[in-house]
Write a protein that holds these residues in place. Sequence first.
Motif, PDB file in Angstrom:
ATOM      1  N   PHE A 357     -55.543 -22.872  62.739  1.00 28.86           N
ATOM      2  CA  PHE A 357     -54.732 -22.239  62.033  1.00 28.86           C
ATOM      3  C   PHE A 357     -55.635 -21.490  61.194  1.00 28.86           C
ATOM      4  O   PHE A 357     -55.157 -21.241  59.728  1.00 28.86           O
ATOM      5  N   ILE A 358     -56.751 -20.676  61.523  1.00 29.58           N
ATOM      6  CA  ILE A 358     -57.512 -19.841  60.366  1.00 29.58           C
ATOM      7  C   ILE A 358     -56.702 -18.691  60.136  1.00 29.58           C
ATOM      8  O   ILE A 358     -56.990 -18.211  58.875  1.00 29.58           O
ATOM      9  N   THR A 359     -55.843 -18.265  61.105  1.00 30.98           N
ATOM     10  CA  THR A 359     -55.044 -17.288  60.656  1.00 30.98           C
ATOM     11  C   THR A 359     -54.178 -17.617  59.380  1.00 30.98           C
ATOM     12  O   THR A 359     -53.704 -16.644  58.669  1.00 30.98           O
ATOM     13  N   ALA A 360     -53.574 -18.623  59.473  1.00 29.94           N
ATOM     14  CA  ALA A 360     -52.682 -18.901  58.396  1.00 29.94           C
ATOM     15  C   ALA A 360     -53.506 -19.109  57.147  1.00 29.94           C
ATOM     16  O   ALA A 360     -52.992 -18.826  56.118  1.00 29.94           O
ATOM     17  N   GLY A 363     -53.915 -15.645  55.925  1.00 31.89           N
ATOM     18  CA  GLY A 363     -52.653 -15.210  55.434  1.00 31.89           C
ATOM     19  C   GLY A 363     -52.427 -15.756  54.073  1.00 31.89           C
ATOM     20  O   GLY A 363     -51.481 -15.016  53.472  1.00 31.89           O
ATOM     21  N   GLU A 364     -52.708 -16.880  53.864  1.00 33.28           N
ATOM     22  CA  GLU A 364     -52.470 -17.469  52.518  1.00 33.28           C
ATOM     23  C   GLU A 364     -53.327 -16.796  51.402  1.00 33.28           C
ATOM     24  O   GLU A 364     -52.611 -16.495  50.546  1.00 33.28           O
ATOM     25  N   GLU A 365     -54.455 -16.657  51.863  1.00 30.37           N
ATOM     26  CA  GLU A 365     -55.502 -16.093  50.652  1.00 30.37           C
ATOM     27  C   GLU A 365     -55.542 -14.539  50.611  1.00 30.37           C
ATOM     28  O   GLU A 365     -55.663 -13.784  49.439  1.00 30.37           O
ATOM     29  N   LEU A 366     -55.397 -13.820  51.623  1.00 27.80           N
ATOM     30  CA  LEU A 366     -55.447 -12.673  51.726  1.00 27.80           C
ATOM     31  C   LEU A 366     -53.842 -11.786  51.926  1.00 27.80           C
ATOM     32  O   LEU A 366     -53.797 -10.637  51.760  1.00 27.80           O
ATOM     33  N   GLY A 367     -52.907 -12.920  52.043  1.00 27.56           N
ATOM     34  CA  GLY A 367     -51.507 -12.107  52.271  1.00 27.56           C
ATOM     35  C   GLY A 367     -51.214 -11.388  53.337  1.00 27.56           C
ATOM     36  O   GLY A 367     -52.264 -11.340  54.405  1.00 27.56           O
ATOM     37  N   PHE A 368     -50.031 -10.823  53.512  1.00 26.74           N
ATOM     38  CA  PHE A 368     -49.475 -10.312  54.592  1.00 26.74           C
ATOM     39  C   PHE A 368     -50.324  -8.865  54.746  1.00 26.74           C
ATOM     40  O   PHE A 368     -50.782  -8.529  55.857  1.00 26.74           O
TER      41      PHE A 368
END
Length: 497
Positions: A357-360, A363-368
């Motif tokens: 889940f590193i992409t999650a 996505g949380e810290e760098l956003g979309f």
Amino acid sequence: MGQPLADPLSAQFATNPPRELPKRRGTELLLLAFAAFIVTLALVLVEANQEQELTLSILWLGLAYLGVLTGAHLAVRRWAPYADPVLLPCVALLNGIGLVMIHRLDLAEAEQAAQKGSEYSPEVTKQVLFTVISLALFVVVLIVVNDHRTLTRYGYTFGLIGIAALALPAVLPSSLSEVNGAKVWLKLPFFSIQPGEFAKILLMIFFASFLVSKRDLFMVAGKKVLGVELPRARDLGPILIAAAASIGILVFEKDLGTSLLYFSIILVMLYVATERVIWVVVGLTFFIGGCIIAYNLFTHVQQRVENWLNPLGPRYDELGGSYQLAQGLFGLGTGGVGGTGLGAGRPDIVPAASTDFITASIGEELGFIGLAAVLMLYLLIAMRGMRSALAVRDTFGKLLGGGLAFTMVMQIFVVVGGVTALIPETGITAPFLSQGGSSLLANYILVALLLRISDAARKPAKRAKPQQPQAPIAEAHTVLVQRPPAGGSPNGDGRAA
């Protein structure tokens, strides 16, 4: 005035000599320096948001990362001078972002361990070591495989080794092969490895060489049904074997992502070789049918599908439930468009945040925006790889290059699709981003082969030496040869001169 050249091609090169294509190695080095700068800046942001001390050591870390990449660049400059200048910098940036995110998660884990009064060993140290080993292996592949066409000699050998490596975890006991419910590991006393990561490359080499030698077999059409020319029944063997292998991985190794990855690679390479969509349709039909049968027979497949359809269902916090998927979705929702900022989120509350889940976490810290930029890097690698595959002059290189480039896209699709609940959750790791040595080693081998193929594609073809024009036979001079005297001596006295 000189004599006019008889060969028009020679005359053309005499007035307009061919120019050597630019190697673009300077561009590659500049892009690598830019990638190292971005990684260093990201590391500064993580340290600042985690209220860590900012020292010159961060600058030295960035320079050390650039130094390691410069070694890889020098190897490419020496052994693949015409290779694509964009591939290695994109890979370096992805690898660097992964190292930064693993370090950021290490800081959170270390803080939690300090609160409990225990010690925590950072995982980023191991990942840096794996990166150095992977780059060394990258250089070895460039040196050993000086021509990608030589791989065809060992196609069937690679295929046999790949099948054995793929099946090995399934036949071993769970104590030696199972981690988090998936039997894809080979756990040894001092280290663990995923044989399937290397099997995918070996099987791509085998299948590319097989399709080159048997391409005409798949081009033969069978009966026509509703205007569609179906393949002959006796030609369906490779598709049936691929489908059986994929379903076997799904059943015995409990790994949906790997089975989907392998089967899609085979279908794409078959389509590239034959340009017949019917093979894709037949293959997908077999795969979907096998998945339906597996769903009705095995409970772990039903659990994965239930987690996918209802992440917040009644089994949310049970063993094997959808807690991990739900937390990842919450993290993506928290990041929104712009993200919380590097080091300012809580990606550590997602299980396996540095692996599956590193992409999650990104996505949380760098956003979309940040996650989309990372996905664009993967797309850029795939596009440049496909471009090299189209430009290379041999059929084997086209099939192998296309398969390698598609693998990169398919891997990240399966990873992000599972994290975002687009498809059922998988155990595949994001190439170059996720923590883990097997994936990093295998994907650097993949990039080395892509660079070798792109070098062959961009390298100017050697022009044959112009032949001296010969006069027609009718205009050739006649040479009279005198018969020697009967005595055999030029002086006629039987003695030599």
